[in-house]
Design a protein around this motif. Structure first.
Motif, PDB file in Angstrom:
ATOM      1  N   PHE A  40       0.808  -1.224   0.000  1.00  0.00           N
ATOM      2  CA  PHE A  40       0.000   0.000   0.000  1.00  0.00           C
ATOM      3  C   PHE A  40       0.842   1.275   0.000  1.00  0.00           C
ATOM      4  O   PHE A  40       0.321   2.370   0.160  1.00  0.00           O
ATOM      5  CB  PHE A  40      -0.959  -0.007   1.200  1.00  0.00           C
ATOM      6  CG  PHE A  40      -2.018  -1.057   1.062  1.00  0.00           C
ATOM      7  CD1 PHE A  40      -3.187  -0.788   0.368  1.00  0.00           C
ATOM      8  CD2 PHE A  40      -1.819  -2.326   1.566  1.00  0.00           C
ATOM      9  CE1 PHE A  40      -4.155  -1.766   0.203  1.00  0.00           C
ATOM     10  CE2 PHE A  40      -2.779  -3.312   1.413  1.00  0.00           C
ATOM     11  CZ  PHE A  40      -3.946  -3.028   0.728  1.00  0.00           C
ATOM     12  N   PRO A  48       2.289   3.063  -2.344  1.00  0.00           N
ATOM     13  CA  PRO A  48       1.899   4.159  -3.244  1.00  0.00           C
ATOM     14  C   PRO A  48       0.681   4.925  -2.719  1.00  0.00           C
ATOM     15  O   PRO A  48       0.637   6.150  -2.776  1.00  0.00           O
ATOM     16  CB  PRO A  48       1.570   3.437  -4.557  1.00  0.00           C
ATOM     17  CG  PRO A  48       2.277   2.122  -4.475  1.00  0.00           C
ATOM     18  CD  PRO A  48       2.309   1.759  -3.024  1.00  0.00           C
ATOM     19  N   GLN A  49      -0.297   4.191  -2.171  1.00  0.00           N
ATOM     20  CA  GLN A  49      -1.486   4.855  -1.631  1.00  0.00           C
ATOM     21  C   GLN A  49      -1.139   5.724  -0.422  1.00  0.00           C
ATOM     22  O   GLN A  49      -1.666   6.811  -0.241  1.00  0.00           O
ATOM     23  CB  GLN A  49      -2.495   3.799  -1.182  1.00  0.00           C
ATOM     24  CG  GLN A  49      -3.690   3.679  -2.127  1.00  0.00           C
ATOM     25  CD  GLN A  49      -4.530   2.490  -1.728  1.00  0.00           C
ATOM     26  OE1 GLN A  49      -4.109   1.353  -1.974  1.00  0.00           O
ATOM     27  NE2 GLN A  49      -5.674   2.740  -1.130  1.00  0.00           N
ATOM     28  N   LEU A  50      -0.228   5.212   0.391  1.00  0.00           N
ATOM     29  CA  LEU A  50       0.164   5.979   1.582  1.00  0.00           C
ATOM     30  C   LEU A  50       0.905   7.253   1.184  1.00  0.00           C
ATOM     31  O   LEU A  50       0.713   8.311   1.778  1.00  0.00           O
ATOM     32  CB  LEU A  50       1.034   5.123   2.506  1.00  0.00           C
ATOM     33  CG  LEU A  50       0.259   4.048   3.274  1.00  0.00           C
ATOM     34  CD1 LEU A  50       1.206   3.076   3.951  1.00  0.00           C
ATOM     35  CD2 LEU A  50      -0.653   4.703   4.305  1.00  0.00           C
ATOM     36  N   ARG A  61       0.488   8.958  -1.468  1.00  0.00           N
ATOM     37  CA  ARG A  61      -0.468   9.917  -2.042  1.00  0.00           C
ATOM     38  C   ARG A  61      -1.546  10.340  -1.042  1.00  0.00           C
ATOM     39  O   ARG A  61      -2.389  11.166  -1.358  1.00  0.00           O
ATOM     40  CB  ARG A  61      -1.153   9.286  -3.262  1.00  0.00           C
ATOM     41  CG  ARG A  61      -0.255   9.171  -4.495  1.00  0.00           C
ATOM     42  CD  ARG A  61      -1.083   8.929  -5.730  1.00  0.00           C
ATOM     43  NE  ARG A  61      -1.926   7.751  -5.583  1.00  0.00           N
ATOM     44  CZ  ARG A  61      -1.546   6.510  -5.910  1.00  0.00           C
ATOM     45  NH1 ARG A  61      -0.337   6.299  -6.390  1.00  0.00           N
ATOM     46  NH2 ARG A  61      -2.356   5.487  -5.766  1.00  0.00           N
ATOM     47  N   SER A  62      -1.551   9.753   0.157  1.00  0.00           N
ATOM     48  CA  SER A  62      -2.662  10.028   1.073  1.00  0.00           C
ATOM     49  C   SER A  62      -2.729  11.514   1.411  1.00  0.00           C
ATOM     50  O   SER A  62      -1.718  12.215   1.485  1.00  0.00           O
ATOM     51  CB  SER A  62      -2.519   9.196   2.344  1.00  0.00           C
ATOM     52  OG  SER A  62      -1.357   9.575   3.014  1.00  0.00           O
ATOM     53  N   ARG A  63      -3.951  11.985   1.615  1.00  0.00           N
ATOM     54  CA  ARG A  63      -4.137  13.414   1.890  1.00  0.00           C
ATOM     55  C   ARG A  63      -4.424  13.680   3.354  1.00  0.00           C
ATOM     56  O   ARG A  63      -4.335  14.804   3.825  1.00  0.00           O
ATOM     57  CB  ARG A  63      -5.315  13.929   1.069  1.00  0.00           C
ATOM     58  CG  ARG A  63      -5.052  13.829  -0.412  1.00  0.00           C
ATOM     59  CD  ARG A  63      -6.013  14.718  -1.134  1.00  0.00           C
ATOM     60  NE  ARG A  63      -5.827  14.548  -2.555  1.00  0.00           N
ATOM     61  CZ  ARG A  63      -6.803  14.574  -3.430  1.00  0.00           C
ATOM     62  NH1 ARG A  63      -8.039  14.776  -3.023  1.00  0.00           N
ATOM     63  NH2 ARG A  63      -6.562  14.438  -4.702  1.00  0.00           N
ATOM     64  N   GLU A  91     -11.458  11.093  -0.802  1.00  0.00           N
ATOM     65  CA  GLU A  91     -10.436  10.291  -1.461  1.00  0.00           C
ATOM     66  C   GLU A  91      -9.078  10.577  -0.827  1.00  0.00           C
ATOM     67  O   GLU A  91      -8.771  11.732  -0.505  1.00  0.00           O
ATOM     68  CB  GLU A  91     -10.405  10.655  -2.947  1.00  0.00           C
ATOM     69  CG  GLU A  91      -9.988   9.471  -3.775  1.00  0.00           C
ATOM     70  CD  GLU A  91      -9.751   9.858  -5.205  1.00  0.00           C
ATOM     71  OE1 GLU A  91     -10.484  10.728  -5.702  1.00  0.00           O
ATOM     72  OE2 GLU A  91      -8.815   9.290  -5.786  1.00  0.00           O
ATOM     73  N   GLY A  92      -8.304   9.570  -0.628  1.00  0.00           N
ATOM     74  CA  GLY A  92      -6.973   9.776  -0.057  1.00  0.00           C
ATOM     75  C   GLY A  92      -6.956   9.752   1.463  1.00  0.00           C
ATOM     76  O   GLY A  92      -5.947  10.082   2.076  1.00  0.00           O
ATOM     77  N   VAL A 109      -6.776   7.899   4.969  1.00  0.00           N
ATOM     78  CA  VAL A 109      -6.326   6.649   5.580  1.00  0.00           C
ATOM     79  C   VAL A 109      -6.812   6.661   7.023  1.00  0.00           C
ATOM     80  O   VAL A 109      -6.624   7.662   7.724  1.00  0.00           O
ATOM     81  CB  VAL A 109      -4.778   6.560   5.570  1.00  0.00           C
ATOM     82  CG1 VAL A 109      -4.300   5.278   6.243  1.00  0.00           C
ATOM     83  CG2 VAL A 109      -4.241   6.655   4.150  1.00  0.00           C
ATOM     84  N   LEU A 153      -8.790   3.837   3.282  1.00  0.00           N
ATOM     85  CA  LEU A 153      -7.840   2.734   3.414  1.00  0.00           C
ATOM     86  C   LEU A 153      -7.754   2.433   4.912  1.00  0.00           C
ATOM     87  O   LEU A 153      -7.463   3.321   5.718  1.00  0.00           O
ATOM     88  CB  LEU A 153      -6.474   3.157   2.866  1.00  0.00           C
ATOM     89  CG  LEU A 153      -5.352   2.132   3.013  1.00  0.00           C
ATOM     90  CD1 LEU A 153      -5.606   0.906   2.142  1.00  0.00           C
ATOM     91  CD2 LEU A 153      -4.002   2.750   2.637  1.00  0.00           C
ATOM     92  N   ASP A 184      -7.225  -3.401   5.716  1.00  0.00           N
ATOM     93  CA  ASP A 184      -6.570  -3.641   4.424  1.00  0.00           C
ATOM     94  C   ASP A 184      -5.119  -4.040   4.647  1.00  0.00           C
ATOM     95  O   ASP A 184      -4.546  -4.802   3.874  1.00  0.00           O
ATOM     96  CB  ASP A 184      -6.623  -2.358   3.574  1.00  0.00           C
ATOM     97  CG  ASP A 184      -8.052  -1.990   3.205  1.00  0.00           C
ATOM     98  OD1 ASP A 184      -8.746  -2.863   2.666  1.00  0.00           O
ATOM     99  OD2 ASP A 184      -8.467  -0.856   3.474  1.00  0.00           O
TER     100      ASP A 184
END
Ligand code: M6R
Length: 612
Positions: free
Chosen positions: A290, A292-294, A296-298, A344-345, A347, A373, A390
């Protein structure tokens, strides 16, 4: 919270059940009970300690048998009485049941069953379930115990882990789970079912956790598992990651004391293989996928309760400070009911030692349904929260048995530090900066060891103030949550009223509490707000308060301000809570012992709060 242990095998159930209940005592309870099948159904229940139950069943020859269920109850529905203690029975078929969790629609079911002529003897939701199983039990028409349990569970809403026996089926034990943990231990010709691995591990290390909505039927030869809709399920029997030494006192007087002293080792295990100072990287296998998602997290939301909330608050500071990601921390119980906005973004990180805290579990479920997430920072492997996340990072702190959380706190902060560095390094932080923080982090266990050497002097200073009924704990920045944690530790085991707060907040009201000799504990380590903390100390001193300071080694100035000082080794501000909290844990421990309290079983408290 409540505890379940059940046995079917070739040995006498009674001693095994009693030993299991004693191992579960740490979870917190107010009454206990047991049912054994021996010709008929024999049930005994007692308010208070397991030893009260032991006195009842040891004298009673009815309790010789090789099939039995037992329970420690922490009251939710109905007061602490023998009638409300488990096991509960139906009124027709000799069925007995122990239950963890809450049957939410018990009132409607009770009305229905009362109309059918059943008479209840307790105020509990559990008796309703026992009675419903009894109402459905009809072996002549295929409704044996297993089928009756399945059918009853299709009618209930809420959470449950149950173990059920019936005198008409003396070779069958049925158990089931939804939302409350239950493990089936598989030994050689015997089975031990329990809500906690600590009641199983002395007998077998092979076990499997039941999944939600699953029912397990155990006979003397085998077990079969199915859903409540009777669809067969094949569980995977695994090795329990627990050994007896970890759940025994081993020379310490209390588990809390043992766990405070275990912190250096727990932190080394927590960090082992996860840090590479030379490369300036943090390796967290559970998060890799995860990453990449982390990156990009906002926004990161941390949700937790109690001590875990305090470590999550430190996580909020760490994530913003190191990873430069907007972070906020919240009581899970508030988050879940306030219609939170998840964009979106986002966590959401659930922080929990047990992985079973009902509010934290529900908050994460809510966040996941809204598209976040879902991550977990959890100690107990395979508990309910990691089953819905997740991804996540386990603490590896080992079992925490003392109700007052200590080593889980420092391990949670260590993991949140590593998660922050994991993200930071992929966002803005250089390898050099990350490497240097990693080197400091690796030294934290050694520094805690040096604080533990202060044990005797901490006890002596605690003794000076132990009769005082009101204390303040004050800190700033990273050590504001440390102050909250110090206050929580003191109140939960010594029953002294303690308030923790940001040192600056004191002037906005709580300063009115300060009278002659009131103890005020300041976390006054060297850092960006040191001078401000000194001013706050002066405000307390000038009103007669007694200041106990946690300060950095070499700080002589502090003696002009505080009456008593605990020196801790120098450590970067962002890592300081892990070291600064240790004297506060020891103070709370000594205060409780000096006041004669049962440190590991404080009144009214449960180890994990599995009800809202
Ligand atoms: O198992 P969890 O970490 O989710 O538990 C949360 C709180 O119930 C727990 O930290 C509690 O506050 C402890 N008694 C604190 O010592």
């Amino acid at each position: 919270m409540c505890g379940i242990v059940a046995y079917l095998g070739h040995r006498q159930a009674r001693p095994l059940l009693l030993e299991g209940l004693k191992r579960l005592e740490y979870r917190g309870y107010d009454s206990a009970g047991m049912a054994v099948i021996n010709g008929g159904l024999h049930v005994a229940r007692a308010v208070g300690r397991v030893s009260n139950l032991e006195a009842l069943v040891t004298a009673d020859p009815g309790f010789t048998g090789t099939l039995g269920i037992a329970h420690t109850r922490w009251a939710t529905h109905g007061g602490v009485t023998e009638a409300n203690a488990h096991p509960h029975r139906d009124d027709t078929n000799g069925i007995a049941l122990v239950h963890n969790g809450i049957i939410e629609n018990y009132s409607a079911l009770r009305t229905y069953l009362t109309e059918r002529g059943h008479v209840f003897t307790s105020e509990t939701d559990t008796e309703v379930l026992a009675m419903l199983i009894g109402e459905l039990y009809d072996p002549a028409h295929g409704m044996d115990l297993e089928k009756a349990v399945q059918a009853a569970l299709r009618e209930v809403t809420g959470a449950y882990a149950i173990a059920v026996v019936c005198e008409r089926e003396p070779d069958t034990l049925v158990c089931a789970r939804k939302g409350s943990p239950l493990l089936v231990g598989v030994g050689s010709g015997e089975f031990v079912v329990a809500s906690d691995a600590s009641a199983i591990v002395a007998h077998t290390t092979q076990a499997f956790p039941l999944d939600d909505y699953n029912v397990c039927k155990i006979t003397r030869e085998k077990f079969t598992t199915s859903t409540i809709h009777n669809v067969p399920v094949t569980p995977r029997v695994e090795q329990l990651e627990l050994d007896l030494e970890q759940i025994e006192l081993g020379g310490y007087s209390h588990f809390m004391q043992k766990e405070i002293f275990e912190q250096p080792r727990a932190l080394r295990t927590c960090m082992r293989g996860r840090l590479d100072a030379a490369e300036g990287t943090v390796v967290l296998g559970g998060l890799r996928q995860f990453a990449p998602q982390l990156v990009r997290s906002r926004r990161v939301i941390l949700a937790a309760q109690g001590t875990a909330l305090h470590s999550a608050m430190i996580g909020e500071y760490l994530l913003e400070d190191l990873a430069k990601v907007p972070a906020e921390c919240e009581y899970a119980s508030e988050f879940r009911y306030r219609n939170p906005i998840i964009e979106e973004g986002t966590v959401v990180v659930a922080v929990s030692q047990s992985g079973e805290t009902a509010d934290t579990l529900a908050a994460l479920t809510e966040a996941k349904e809204r598209g976040a997430l879902a991550l977990g920072v959890i100690n107990v492997v395979g508990s309910s929260i990691p089953r819905i996340t997740d991804a996540g990072v386990y603490l590896r702190a080992g079992p925490e048995i003392g109700v007052a959380s200590t080593k889980a706190f420092t391990a949670q902060v260590a993991v949140l530090t590593m998660v922050s560095l994991f993200m930071a390094r992929r966002r803005f932080m250089s390898a050099e900066q990350c490497g240097s923080l990693i080197r400091e982090l690796e030294q934290v266990p050694d520094k805690i060891e040096r604080v533990l050497e202060l044990n005797d002097s901490i006890r002596a200073i605690t003794e000076k103030y132990v009769e005082r009924e009101n204390w303040l704990f004050l800190g700033r920045g990273y050590n504001y949550p440390t102050a909250l944690e110090g206050a929580l530790k003191l109140k939960e085991i010594s029953y002294i009223h303690a308030e923790g707060m940001p040192a600056a907040e004191m002037k906005h009201g709580p300063i009115a509490l300060i009278d002659d000799g009131m103890p005020a504990v300041f976390i006054a380590t060297r850092g960006s707000q040191y001078e401000k903390v000194m001013s706050n100390i002066s405000e307390v001193r000038s009103r007669g308060g007694h200041v106990i300071a946690v300060a950095t080694e070499g700080d002589q100035e502090i003696h002009h301000h505080a009456q008593d000082v605990f020196y801790i080794p120098d450590v970067p501000e962002c890592l300081s809570p892990m070291v600064a909290v240790v004297p506060l844990q020891l103070m709370a421990y000594h205060a409780a012992v000096l006041r004669g309290h049962d440190v590991d079983k404080p009144r009214n408290l449960a180890k994990s709060v599995t009800v809202e």
